[in-house]
Design an enzyme around this catalytic site. Structure first.
Site, PDB file in Angstrom:
ATOM      1  N   TRP A  31       0.827  -1.227  -0.242  1.00 30.10           N
ATOM      2  CA  TRP A  31       0.032   0.222  -0.080  1.00 30.10           C
ATOM      3  C   TRP A  31       0.979   1.366   0.184  1.00 30.10           C
ATOM      4  CZ3 TRP A  31      -4.708  -1.294   4.202  1.00 30.10           C
ATOM      5  CH2 TRP A  31      -5.362  -1.865   3.263  1.00 30.10           C
ATOM      6  N   HIS A 111      13.037  -2.192  -0.817  1.00 29.88           N
ATOM      7  CA  HIS A 111      12.013  -1.953  -1.846  1.00 29.88           C
ATOM      8  C   HIS A 111      12.867  -0.759  -2.564  1.00 29.88           C
ATOM      9  CE1 HIS A 111       8.709   0.073  -4.222  1.00 29.88           C
ATOM     10  NE2 HIS A 111       8.244  -1.257  -4.036  1.00 29.88           N
ATOM     11  N   GLU A 181      12.017  -7.117  -8.533  1.00 32.60           N
ATOM     12  CA  GLU A 181      10.981  -6.124  -9.037  1.00 32.60           C
ATOM     13  C   GLU A 181      11.928  -4.969  -9.943  1.00 32.60           C
ATOM     14  OE1 GLU A 181       7.248  -4.747  -6.603  1.00 32.60           O
ATOM     15  OE2 GLU A 181       9.107  -3.875  -5.541  1.00 32.60           O
ATOM     16  N   GLY A 253       1.653  -3.161  -6.229  1.00 30.01           N
ATOM     17  CA  GLY A 253       1.454  -1.707  -5.850  1.00 30.01           C
ATOM     18  C   GLY A 253       0.416  -1.268  -5.930  1.00 30.01           C
TER      19      GLY A 253
HETATM   20  P1  PGA Z   1       3.386  -1.443  -9.055  1.00 30.95           P
HETATM   21  O1  PGA Z   1       4.366  -1.263  -7.531  1.00 30.95           O
HETATM   22  O2  PGA Z   1       2.619  -2.723  -8.843  1.00 30.95           O
HETATM   23  O3  PGA Z   1       2.426  -0.253  -8.669  1.00 30.95           O
HETATM   24  O4  PGA Z   1       4.437  -1.348 -10.167  1.00 30.95           O
HETATM   25  C1  PGA Z   1       5.110  -2.790  -7.206  1.00 30.95           C
HETATM   26  C2  PGA Z   1       6.077  -2.118  -6.145  1.00 30.95           C
HETATM   27  O5  PGA Z   1       6.512  -1.028  -6.059  1.00 30.95           O
HETATM   28  O6  PGA Z   1       6.238  -2.959  -5.238  1.00 30.95           O
END
Ligand code: PGA
Length: 269
Positions: A31, A111, A181, A253
């Protein structure tokens, strides 16, 4: 096939142990700094039942109240960050012990927004992982390359560096979850209006490469390490991404902020 992934060719999941999570996937809603405590409580009431492991990474101030309401549901809670220190004079920080007391079973670490905006280093990320493991909270280690590193074919090198540093001194790496990611695929880092996730081919290749690195770093424990994908996962692409056998789940996200889209993602597999 992208050159940097050439060495992943021929590496089968059979060799690396296959999906770590069996048929069940893990879906983490990140979130970030959104919603309010009131909205979050309304939100969790509407989360659909699922065979998958559903986790909400909520802002710190929501955790206490949310955990009370989540007791009966099978939904788990995650912190979005943790201090690298155990306790003491660290104004503004939240320790792993405190997260445990709030009912967190997971916590995001490293992150890309923390690495980029708050200059978190690989060393700090490693310390955070060690803190979380002490309190039996599963660290969700986020890693991945940015667009320019990818263009320079440095993906492999970057991930290897992040992984190696993060796992330093970790005795039970199977307690860690990896979230691949790629920064260029995270919706908020994309400038164009139409946001795109990495392609299925990119995801498969990167996950195989990470699994291969894990095998070399953690030997037979690598088999049990789950690898999630994150970066513009939404109801339109979640089924094909989550159905990849190389993908143990998703870190979501933007699309996790709307109950209808989070429920669609949870139900897509
Ligand atoms: P997103 O974000 O799904 O909006 O691309 C993923 C995240 O930042 O963990």
């Amino acid at each position: 096939m992208n050159k940097q992934f050439m060495s992943a060719r021929g590496l089968t999941l059979a060799k690396t142990g296959g999906s770590a999570f069996g048929g069940k996937k893990i879906i983490i809603a990140n979130w970030k700094m959104n919603l309010s405590i009131k909205r979050s409580l309304e939100f969790i009431k509407k989360i659909t039942k699922s065979k998958n492991e559903v986790v909400i990474a909520a802002p710190f101030t929501f955790l206490c109240e949310m955990s009370r309401h989540l007791k009966k549901k099978k939904i788990k809670l995650a912190g979005q960050n943790v201090s690298q220190f155990g306790a003491g004079a660290y104004t503004g920080d939240i320790s792993a012990k405190m997260l445990k007391e709030e009912g967190c079973s997971y916590c995001l670490v490293g992150h890309s927004e923390r690495r980029i905006y708050f200059k978190e280093t690989d060393k700090e990320i490693n310390q955070k992982i060690l803190q979380l493991l002490r309190y039996k909270i599963k660290p969700v280690l986020c890693l991945g390359e940015n667009a320019s590193q990818r263009a320079k074919k440095q993906t492999n090198k970057i991930i290897q560096k992040q992984l190696k540093a993060a796992l330093k001194g970790v005795k039970n790496p199977q307690e860690i979850i990896i979230a691949y990611e790629p920064i260029w695929a995270i919706s908020t880092f994309q400038k164009s209006k139409i946001k795109r996730s990495a392609s299925l081919k990119d995801i498969k290749e990167a996950h195989l490469m990470i699994k291969k690195m894990l095998v070399s770093l953690c030997k037979n424990k690598a088999r049990q390490i789950k690898i999630l994908y994150g970066g513009t996962v939404n109801p339109q692409n979640s089924q094909e991404i989550l159905n990849l056998k190389e993908v143990d789940g998703a870190l979501v996200g933007g699309a996790s902020l709307k109950i209808s889209s989070l429920n669609a993602i949870i139900k897509s597999t």
